[in-house]
Design an enzyme around this catalytic site. Structure first.
Site, PDB file in Angstrom:
ATOM      1  N   GLY A  49      75.360 -23.454  95.874  1.00 53.19           N
ATOM      2  CA  GLY A  49      75.544 -22.557  94.729  1.00 53.19           C
ATOM      3  C   GLY A  49      76.873 -21.810  94.731  1.00 53.19           C
ATOM      4  N   ARG A  93      90.361 -31.133 106.294  1.00 55.10           N
ATOM      5  CA  ARG A  93      89.593 -29.960 105.822  1.00 55.10           C
ATOM      6  C   ARG A  93      90.316 -28.690 106.263  1.00 55.10           C
ATOM      7  NH1 ARG A  93      83.633 -31.205 104.506  1.00 55.10           N
ATOM      8  NH2 ARG A  93      83.184 -33.228 105.420  1.00 55.10           N
ATOM      9  N   SER A 106      84.348 -25.051 103.379  1.00 52.86           N
ATOM     10  CA  SER A 106      85.049 -24.442 104.542  1.00 52.86           C
ATOM     11  C   SER A 106      84.118 -24.397 105.759  1.00 52.86           C
ATOM     12  CB  SER A 106      85.603 -23.062 104.197  1.00 52.86           C
ATOM     13  OG  SER A 106      84.720 -22.280 103.429  1.00 52.86           O
TER      14      SER A 106
END
Ligand SMILES: Nc1ncnc2c1ncn2[C@@H]1O[C@H](COP(=O)(O)OS(=O)(=O)O)[C@@H](OP(=O)(O)O)[C@H]1O
Ligand SMILES: Nc1ncnc2c1ncn2[C@@H]1O[C@H](COP(=O)(O)OP(=O)(O)O)[C@@H](O)[C@H]1O
Length: 273
Positions: free
Chosen positions: A109, A151, A178
């Protein structure tokens, strides 16, 4: 009066107001400029205080200061100060620049919260900008994959961009998986104490997988996506985040979550200059 050179450095081309003789203080549109005898310059606020001061750095606007440095692979570079500072931009916007860093699994979300928060703050007249992982990977970070070092570079770049937004006085909402604590902490370290607000979407893998709005978990379970966060790639939850959302017993609708973040920002004084 602003010297012609200083005017051109500022990109100002303002005709002298009619009927105003040369003096040490002159109105220019809404700005009031004052130049002292040594040529150093300040521009004071309007009576309503809405116009930021123009200040001279060592008597010169836009002067480069400080020694030459080496930063990473950039040699012989020099930091360039500008007399209009973060505090001036914040006063203009009546808010404080900061970074709201939203972390969590895919489907937890993050983007929904970012949008709801943006809307809530917009309604309050506050300026936000969202840096969403998915979106930033369409442009700035299109060269990066999902392996650990990419990343890390993704997070580093977004952290640096978010820092610039915060310096602009904007409330920057960075919404990315992250997954690595170290990368998030490195972004935190870029900002002054308090200006990095880590928000953890504490939503279980089971819930995220059941939502699976893009069908990515299904592909990952079928082995068609390798290194998918939560399936065959790690996610390290925060240990000391400012806000944790999604647990049972707390408001779990996107609007309630956004309200929690707004209340935090209000309490910490970020919604006024
Ligand atoms: N291997 C793998 N693992 C996780 N996520 C993947 C992967 N491949 C593609 N995607 C899609 O990329 C979105 C996450 O991008 P981020 O930049 O936020 O990821 S990261 O912070 O660099 O880990 C993520 O978006 P969200 O679902 O909004 O999180 C996915 O849609
Ligand atoms: N607070 C919430 N409660 C229930 N469902 C939610 C909530 N927030 C988001 N969702 C739904 O979950 C799915 C993933 O949301 P999204 O914001 O895209 O997650 P993320 O950006 O972390 O991948 C979407 O279908 C969205 O409608």
């Amino acid at each position: 009066m602003i010297a012609a050179g200083a005017k051109s450095m500022l990109g100002l081309s303002i005709a002298s107001p009619r009927g105003v003789s040369d003096s040490n203080s002159r109105s220019i549109g809404v700005l009031r400029a004052c130049v002292s005898m040594d040529g150093s310059q300040t521009i004071s606020h309007n009576k309503n205080g809405s116009v930021p001061e123009l200040k001279a750095v060592n008597g010169h606007i836009g002067q480069k200061q400080g020694p030459l440095s080496t930063v990473g692979n950039s040699t012989n570079i020099k930091w360039h100060e500008c007399p209009v500072e973060k505090v001036d931009r914040q006063r203009l916007l009546d808010q404080k620049g900061c970074v709201i860093w939203v972390t969590g699994l895919s489907g937890s979300g993050k983007s929904t919260l970012a949008c709801a928060l943006n809307q809530k703050l917009y309604q309050k007249g506050k300026l936000c900008y969202i840096l969403d992982g998915d979106n930033v990977r369409h442009g700035l970070n299109r060269d990066l994959s999902f392996k650990a070092e990419d990343r890390a570079e993704n997070i580093r770049r977004v952290g640096e961009v978010a820092k610039l937004f915060a310096d602009a006085g904007i409330i920057c909402i960075a919404s990315l998986i992250s997954p690595y604590r170290r990368d998030r902490d490195a972004c935190r370290a870029l900002l002054p104490e308090g200006d990095f607000v880590e928000v953890f979407m504490d939503v279980s893998l089971e819930v995220c997988e059941a939502r699976d709005p893009k069908g990515l978990y299904k592909l990952a379970r079928a082995g068609k996506i390798k290194g998918f966060t939560g399936i065959d790639d790690p996610y390290e939850p925060p240990l000391n985040c400012e806000i944790s959302l999604g647990q049972e017993g707390t408001g779990t609708s996107p609007i309630e979550m956004a309200e929690t973040v707004v209340a935090y920002l209000e309490h910490k004084g970020y919604l006024k200059a």
